[in-house]
Design an enzyme around this catalytic site. Structure first.
Site, mmCIF file in Angstrom:
data_model
loop_
_atom_site.group_PDB
_atom_site.id
_atom_site.type_symbol
_atom_site.label_atom_id
_atom_site.label_comp_id
_atom_site.label_asym_id
_atom_site.label_seq_id
_atom_site.Cartn_x
_atom_site.Cartn_y
_atom_site.Cartn_z
ATOM 1 N N LYS A 96 0.885 -1.171 0.000
ATOM 2 C CA LYS A 96 0.000 0.000 0.000
ATOM 3 C C LYS A 96 0.916 1.212 0.000
ATOM 4 C CE LYS A 96 -3.096 2.746 2.819
ATOM 5 N NZ LYS A 96 -3.860 2.899 4.066
ATOM 6 N N ALA A 184 -9.554 5.320 3.361
ATOM 7 C CA ALA A 184 -9.452 6.463 4.276
ATOM 8 C C ALA A 184 -10.717 7.316 4.298
ATOM 9 C CB ALA A 184 -8.266 7.363 3.941
ATOM 10 N N GLY A 185 -11.000 7.829 5.491
ATOM 11 C CA GLY A 185 -12.109 8.755 5.671
ATOM 12 C C GLY A 185 -13.435 8.108 6.010
#
Lengths: 259, 67
Positions: A96, A184-185
């Site tokens: 990643k 993410a988020g």
């Protein structure tokens, strides 16, 4: 089952291994989430962490795909070196790739990301780039050889959900053959269901589960939400309309409703 | 003796010491780790060949939690 970088996996949830109240809760939450992929990192050893031995043994016992990250890297050189070290430690070509460009928002540096991606693919890595939802960047990452892209839903750790659904839908439509993962988020199971309904292949999240007062139950919630969202995508959502239409048949309406 | 920096800690070692020898001298060697010297990855196959130099910056990293 679906295919991720030539591996057959079940779950559409990639889960992070950080921020849990304890190693046991981490293990239980990962199991409850149903995730087949877990993200990890490399750091200097510390006495408190037992050199990472207990942590690493716990993950190995779960028999789950390991996705190392390059978290904290701010340059191409740092990211490449970290990826090379991760490949040796975790015995996987998966990486990643994170190259942070802005310390305040933790937004990835698109230029450094693309440069590092090209080099790592040349070295035989399967690069999972953590990127923004910028279409041109994503197309260039695909041209560089990425089979998987991981655009952000919102900045890391904010829990704001999908703050630019237009851009994310556009990516899905323009890159139909690429594995797309919202990374993410994500703050709530409904956010992950929304990504699934858009046709995203998977969601990567950490904080929303790990920082819940009850991580194991929250992991179960995400497990269900992803399945619900994916089923909705496969079934096909109804078209949105501006005008109301009665769902109960109007034929046979009693006379006292007819005026 | 020469000075190297192992994870930013000043460390005194004998000259002409290989990474393999430096690791053997660690009191708390982790089970699974990777090494970079001066920001360059060093594969395990090169541990017995690469000799540490005065001022080398050695990073020894282990598996850790990540998102």
């Amino acid at each position: 089952m679906w295919t991720l970088a030539d591996k057959e996996i079940n779950s559409r949830l990639f889960i992070g291994s950080a921020l849990y109240p304890s190693p046991q809760i981490m293990v239980d939450a990962i199991a409850a989430s149903g995730a087949d992929v877990v993200t990890v990192s490399l750091r200097r050893q510390s006495q408190e962490q037992d050199g990472g031995n207990i942590f690493w043994q716990s993950l190995r016992d779960l028999d789950i795909h390991i996705l190392p990250n390059t978290a904290g890297c701010h340059s191409v050189k740092e990211a490449i070196t970290t990826a090379q070290m991760a490949r040796e430690v975790f015995d996987t070509p998966w990486i990643k790739l994170e190259v942070i460009g802005d310390e305040y928002s933790l937004q990835p540096d698109p230029f450094a990301l693309l440069e590092a991606t090209k080099e790592l693919i040349a070295q035989g890595f399967e690069v999972f780039p953590y990127c923004t939802d910028d279409l041109v960047l994503c197309e260039k990452l695909v041209e560089a050889g990425c089979r998987i892209l991981m655009p952000w839903g919102a900045p890391i750790g904010t829990g704001k959900g999908l703050i630019n659904p237009y851009a994310l839908k556009n990516l899905r439509q323009r890159l139909p053959d690429i594995t797309l993962v919202v990374d993410a988020g994500i703050g709530a199971p409904s956010h992950s269901a929304e990504a699934m309904e858009m046709g995203y292949d998977a969601v990567l999240l950490n904080t929303a589960i790990a920082q819940s007062p009850d991580p194991v139950t929250m992991a179960t919630g995400f497990n269900h939400a992803l399945k619900a969202g994916r089923a909705a995508y496969e079934a096909g959502l109804m078209p949105e309309r501006d005008l109301a239409q009665p769902s109960t048949p109007t034929i046979g309406t009693p006379f006292w409703h007819q005026s | 003796m020469i000075t190297i920096f192992l994870n930013d800690q000043v460390t005194e070692i004998v000259p002409e010491q290989s990474i393999q020898q430096m690791i053997a001298g660690l009191s708390d060697k982790p089970d699974n780790f990777a090494i970079a010297v001066n920001e360059n990855f060093v594969p395990k196959t090169e541990y017995d060949q690469l000799l540490l130099q005065q001022g080398d910056r050695v990073e020894l990293l282990v598996p850790m939690q990540g998102g």
